[in-house]
Motif scaffolding. Structure first.
Motif, short mmCIF file in Angstrom:
data_model
loop_
_atom_site.label_atom_id
_atom_site.label_comp_id
_atom_site.label_asym_id
_atom_site.label_seq_id
_atom_site.Cartn_x
_atom_site.Cartn_y
_atom_site.Cartn_z
N LEU A 107 51.32 33.36 52.86
CA LEU A 107 52.49 33.82 53.63
C LEU A 107 53.62 34.10 52.66
O LEU A 107 54.57 33.32 52.53
CB LEU A 107 52.91 32.73 54.62
CG LEU A 107 52.09 32.73 55.90
CD1 LEU A 107 51.54 31.36 56.17
CD2 LEU A 107 52.95 33.19 57.06
N HIS A 158 49.40 34.94 63.25
CA HIS A 158 49.87 36.15 62.59
C HIS A 158 51.09 36.74 63.31
O HIS A 158 52.01 37.27 62.67
CB HIS A 158 48.73 37.18 62.50
CG HIS A 158 49.10 38.36 61.66
ND1 HIS A 158 49.25 39.63 62.17
CD2 HIS A 158 49.37 38.46 60.34
CE1 HIS A 158 49.60 40.45 61.20
NE2 HIS A 158 49.68 39.78 60.08
N ALA A 159 51.11 36.63 64.65
CA ALA A 159 52.28 37.09 65.40
C ALA A 159 53.52 36.32 64.96
O ALA A 159 54.61 36.88 64.85
CB ALA A 159 52.04 36.91 66.90
N GLY A 160 53.36 35.02 64.70
CA GLY A 160 54.48 34.21 64.22
C GLY A 160 54.98 34.70 62.87
O GLY A 160 56.19 34.81 62.64
N ALA A 161 54.03 34.99 61.98
CA ALA A 161 54.43 35.49 60.66
C ALA A 161 55.20 36.81 60.81
O ALA A 161 56.23 37.02 60.16
CB ALA A 161 53.19 35.68 59.78
N VAL A 162 54.71 37.67 61.69
CA VAL A 162 55.36 38.97 61.91
C VAL A 162 56.76 38.79 62.52
O VAL A 162 57.72 39.45 62.12
CB VAL A 162 54.46 39.86 62.80
CG1 VAL A 162 55.22 41.04 63.36
CG2 VAL A 162 53.24 40.32 62.00
N LEU A 163 56.87 37.86 63.48
CA LEU A 163 58.19 37.58 64.08
C LEU A 163 59.19 37.10 63.04
O LEU A 163 60.38 37.45 63.10
CB LEU A 163 58.06 36.51 65.17
CG LEU A 163 57.77 36.99 66.58
CD1 LEU A 163 57.37 35.81 67.47
CD2 LEU A 163 58.97 37.71 67.18
N SER A 164 58.73 36.31 62.10
CA SER A 164 59.66 35.72 61.13
C SER A 164 60.09 36.72 60.06
O SER A 164 61.08 36.49 59.37
CB SER A 164 59.02 34.50 60.46
OG SER A 164 58.06 34.91 59.51
N ALA A 165 59.37 37.82 59.92
CA ALA A 165 59.75 38.83 58.91
C ALA A 165 60.29 40.07 59.63
O ALA A 165 61.50 40.22 59.80
CB ALA A 165 58.55 39.16 58.02
N GLY A 166 59.40 40.94 60.11
CA GLY A 166 59.86 42.14 60.81
C GLY A 166 60.70 41.81 62.04
O GLY A 166 61.67 42.50 62.34
N GLY A 167 60.34 40.74 62.75
CA GLY A 167 61.09 40.37 63.95
C GLY A 167 62.54 40.04 63.62
O GLY A 167 63.46 40.45 64.33
N VAL A 168 62.73 39.30 62.55
CA VAL A 168 64.09 38.95 62.14
C VAL A 168 64.85 40.21 61.70
O VAL A 168 66.04 40.37 62.01
CB VAL A 168 64.04 37.89 61.02
CG1 VAL A 168 65.35 37.83 60.26
CG2 VAL A 168 63.69 36.53 61.61
N VAL A 169 64.16 41.11 61.02
CA VAL A 169 64.81 42.37 60.60
C VAL A 169 65.22 43.17 61.84
O VAL A 169 66.31 43.75 61.89
CB VAL A 169 63.89 43.19 59.69
CG1 VAL A 169 64.50 44.57 59.40
CG2 VAL A 169 63.62 42.44 58.39
N ALA A 170 64.38 43.16 62.87
CA ALA A 170 64.71 43.87 64.11
C ALA A 170 65.94 43.24 64.78
O ALA A 170 66.82 43.95 65.27
CB ALA A 170 63.51 43.86 65.06
N ALA A 171 66.01 41.90 64.78
CA ALA A 171 67.19 41.23 65.35
C ALA A 171 68.45 41.62 64.56
O ALA A 171 69.50 41.91 65.13
CB ALA A 171 67.00 39.71 65.33
N ALA B 175 58.93 32.48 66.43
CA ALA B 175 57.87 32.49 65.41
C ALA B 175 57.26 31.10 65.25
O ALA B 175 56.04 30.94 65.15
CB ALA B 175 58.44 32.99 64.09
N ALA B 178 55.00 30.39 68.07
CA ALA B 178 53.69 31.05 67.89
C ALA B 178 52.81 30.21 66.96
O ALA B 178 51.62 30.02 67.22
CB ALA B 178 53.89 32.45 67.32
N LEU B 179 53.38 29.68 65.91
CA LEU B 179 52.58 28.86 64.99
C LEU B 179 52.19 27.53 65.64
O LEU B 179 51.14 26.98 65.33
CB LEU B 179 53.32 28.64 63.66
CG LEU B 179 52.89 29.61 62.55
CD1 LEU B 179 53.19 31.04 62.93
CD2 LEU B 179 53.48 29.26 61.21
N THR B 214 58.94 45.65 58.10
CA THR B 214 57.50 45.65 57.78
C THR B 214 56.70 45.09 58.96
O THR B 214 57.27 44.58 59.92
CB THR B 214 57.23 44.74 56.57
OG1 THR B 214 57.71 43.43 56.89
CG2 THR B 214 57.92 45.25 55.33
N HIS B 228 48.45 40.42 69.33
CA HIS B 228 49.56 39.45 69.27
C HIS B 228 50.05 39.13 70.69
O HIS B 228 50.23 37.97 71.04
CB HIS B 228 50.72 40.02 68.46
CG HIS B 228 50.48 40.04 66.98
ND1 HIS B 228 51.32 40.62 66.09
CD2 HIS B 228 49.46 39.52 66.24
CE1 HIS B 228 50.86 40.46 64.85
NE2 HIS B 228 49.73 39.81 64.92
#
Lengths: 268, 268
Positions: A107, A158-171, B175, B178-179, B214, B228
């Motif tokens: 990660l 994996h959804a959690g990993a995506v939320l913590s990266a792209g999701g945070v950028v979207a917020a 996130a 999710a984990l 990303t 997801h």
């Protein structure tokens, strides 16, 4: 053996090699082979391939299945085949046919092969005890904290990993949109907001999610929340609303019943 | 003059004083007065109060209106009254009755009065040209980048600030949820995800929002997004969905039409 001389493959190969793991890297293009030599690592020969115990596929998600088909016949019978793709199940490696399969997903966003992996985590998945022990030893040696993820829980992970990266950028992009409405450019908004976001993350790191959550919801200030919703353009409000409800689930238990009820009415 | 010897009041007073602004701090409790002396700053006397040109109210949001009522009669006729609350309009200071009013809201979470404010931004609001120039000079001297925020845009501005701090924490909490579904504790999840979040923020800082976004939406990978959504518990999906739509608005223009349409269908 590491297949692929991209950033992740390079970072893993360098870190394992530094801990005296017998690493060889297989790379197809001349450019990638030159990178491997620049890193001071050995390129995999046919003999290395035939004698490898573990083959780590460090290739883009879409290349995992074709690479698995290509490599299975070339590896020794007992060799394990492991992919490094967070989104993919072990099925992406095809039918096991007696071969030990696994996944090793660090990660971490590797921006340069020479970046250290230490301090990050890695999600491990395999049905083989032997391979799990090998992967855990690998993780430990390169400073990655191993998380065991079961196959049927991989999508949630994996959804959690995506939320913590792209999701945070979207917020953050909704925040920038809100400042745009207030006449502030994206560049100025990011310069103003990124330090705030980072200090919020430090708060979470120090005190956990519920105590690190701040703002009008945490204070039970329904008036401010209503004013925000009235002022935001619809696409930013569409992000503000669910994130506020999520925040409310973190701190609602410590709010006065009346404030909680008012906030729920405004946000629902 | 600074009213209030909390963290923000202290940080502003220390930073302005270091730049030779004639700062005096007014503090009510003996404990707060001791803090001011510990910082090496002067406590405001009655004479200081009567001769102050600008009175900065560094008090909690709820205390701004009562403090304004208390201070207006004590200040000289030409003295400006300024609050430091992001959520409050100038109306929180009451009727101007000839007095110059303003707001000076540093976008920074001050955890200790000795923290530097430099490198952050501050939102300024006032109808007075004279006061705006003073506040801009203050900002510049303490290293804050000044953003002018009009009164009718203040709620949008403040909503953006809230989204970038509490909003991001709420996204991170989804996130972590999710984990949790994948069998990983909050503590382990935060240790795994915070470095990912931070690297995503570095990407945004270096390349902007759209290029720094990303994940499967950015790759147009509808299959992964559908997996997801199927795997997430409803409360985490309620955050994942709007954040993904927001991400799609950032990168949709560079996706193939077919992928864009599939993602929209899945997310709507």
């Amino acid at each position: 053996m590491v297949v692929g001389a991209g950033r992740l493959g390079g970072a893993l190969a360098l870190a394992l090699s530094a801990k005296r793991w017998p690493v060889r890297v297989w790379a197809r293009s001349e450019e990638a082979r030159r990178r491997v030599r620049d890193w001071g690592l050995g390129l995999a020969t046919e003999k290395d391939i035939a004698s490898a115990r573990v083959c780590l596929l460090c290739v883009p998600d879409k290349a995992v299945s074709p690479a698995a088909e290509e490599w299975k016949p070339r590896l020794a019978r007992g060799a394990a085949l492991v992919h490094c793709a967070g989104a993919l199940s072990l099925e992406a490696l095809g039918a096991p046919r007696g071969r030990v399969l696994g996944s090793f997903h660090p990660l971490v966003a590797v921006s340069d092969a020479r970046d250290s992996l230490a301090g990050n985590s890695v999600a491990l998945s395999t049905r083989s005890r032997w391979l799990r022990e090998v992967l855990e030893r690998m993780a430990k040696d390169v400073g990655l904290h191993a998380l065991r993820v079961k196959e049927r829980q991989r999508a949630a992970y994996h959804a959690g990993a995506v939320l913590s990266a792209g999701g945070v950028v979207a917020a953050l992009s909704a925040a920038v949109e809100a400042l745009r409405v207030a006449g502030i450019s994206e560049e100025e908004a990011l310069a103003a907001l990124l330090p705030l976001t980072r200090s919020a993350l430090r708060g979470v790191e120090a005190r956990g999610l519920a105590a690190g959550y701040t703002g009008p919801i945490a204070r039970g200030d329904a008036e401010v929340v209503a004013a925000h919703l009235a002022a935001l353009p619809p696409d930013a409000a569409a992000v503000y609303r669910p994130l506020s409800l999520r925040g409310l689930s973190l701190v609602g238990h410590r709010l006065p019943a009346e404030a909680l009820a008012r906030l729920k009415t405004i946000l629902d």
